[in-house]
Design a protein around this motif. Structure first.
Motif, short mmCIF file in Angstrom:
data_model
loop_
_atom_site.label_atom_id
_atom_site.label_comp_id
_atom_site.label_asym_id
_atom_site.label_seq_id
_atom_site.Cartn_x
_atom_site.Cartn_y
_atom_site.Cartn_z
N ASP A 4 48.80 61.42 137.35
CA ASP A 4 49.02 60.38 138.35
C ASP A 4 50.47 59.94 138.36
N ALA A 5 51.08 59.83 137.18
CA ALA A 5 52.48 59.45 137.08
C ALA A 5 53.37 60.49 137.76
N GLU A 6 53.05 61.76 137.58
CA GLU A 6 53.81 62.83 138.22
C GLU A 6 53.69 62.76 139.73
N MET A 7 52.50 62.45 140.23
CA MET A 7 52.27 62.38 141.67
C MET A 7 52.96 61.16 142.30
N PHE A 10 55.90 61.44 144.62
CA PHE A 10 55.75 61.86 146.01
C PHE A 10 55.43 60.70 146.94
N GLY A 11 55.32 59.50 146.40
CA GLY A 11 55.12 58.30 147.21
C GLY A 11 53.90 58.37 148.10
N GLU A 12 54.09 58.01 149.38
CA GLU A 12 52.98 57.94 150.33
C GLU A 12 52.34 59.30 150.59
N ALA A 13 53.05 60.38 150.34
CA ALA A 13 52.52 61.72 150.59
C ALA A 13 51.55 62.18 149.50
N ALA A 14 51.57 61.52 148.34
CA ALA A 14 50.77 61.95 147.19
C ALA A 14 49.29 62.18 147.50
N LEU A 17 48.67 65.57 148.93
CA LEU A 17 49.06 66.72 148.12
C LEU A 17 48.05 67.06 147.03
N ARG A 18 47.17 66.13 146.71
CA ARG A 18 46.19 66.36 145.66
C ARG A 18 44.82 65.93 146.15
N GLU A 84 49.52 71.71 142.90
CA GLU A 84 50.92 71.29 142.91
C GLU A 84 51.87 72.39 142.43
N ASP A 85 51.42 73.18 141.46
CA ASP A 85 52.27 74.20 140.86
C ASP A 85 51.82 75.59 141.30
N MET A 86 52.52 76.17 142.28
CA MET A 86 52.10 77.47 142.82
C MET A 86 52.25 78.59 141.80
#
Length: 93
Positions: A4-7, A10-14, A17-18, A84-86
């Motif tokens: 969650d801290a990593e995400m 990405f702010g509002e986009a988080a 993305l997950r 998140e990690d391709m």
């Protein structure tokens, strides 16, 4: 959690993305056969999901969600959707 801290970076986009925890668990448990699940090139949709029905004499028959096509690409398991990690993906097109 650290994820969650990593995400948070990405702010509002988080949230886009997950997937939610529930969606990730459902994807982990979804049946998947790497030998028969493929992407098929499609003129309007770019790629559609397909399942290999048969292989004989170099010809592959695929049942697709959107019609008949002839160029196939290997598909990643559903658990990798929106990952998140391709670098973790098996196939990258």
């Amino acid at each position: 959690s650290s994820a969650d801290a990593e995400m948070a970076a990405f702010g509002e986009a988080a949230p886009y993305l997950r997937k939610s925890e529930k969606e990730r668990i459902e994807a982990q448990n979804k049946p998947f056969d790497a030998k028969t699940s493929v992407f098929v090139a499609h003129p309007k949709e770019s790629f559609v999901k397909g399942t290999i029905q048969s292989r004989e004499s170099g010809k592959v028959t695929v049942k697709t969600e959107g019609g008949e096509d002839d160029q196939i690409f290997s598909m990643n398991p559903p658990k990798y959707d929106k990952i998140e990690d391709m670098a973790m993906m098996t196939h990258l097109h």
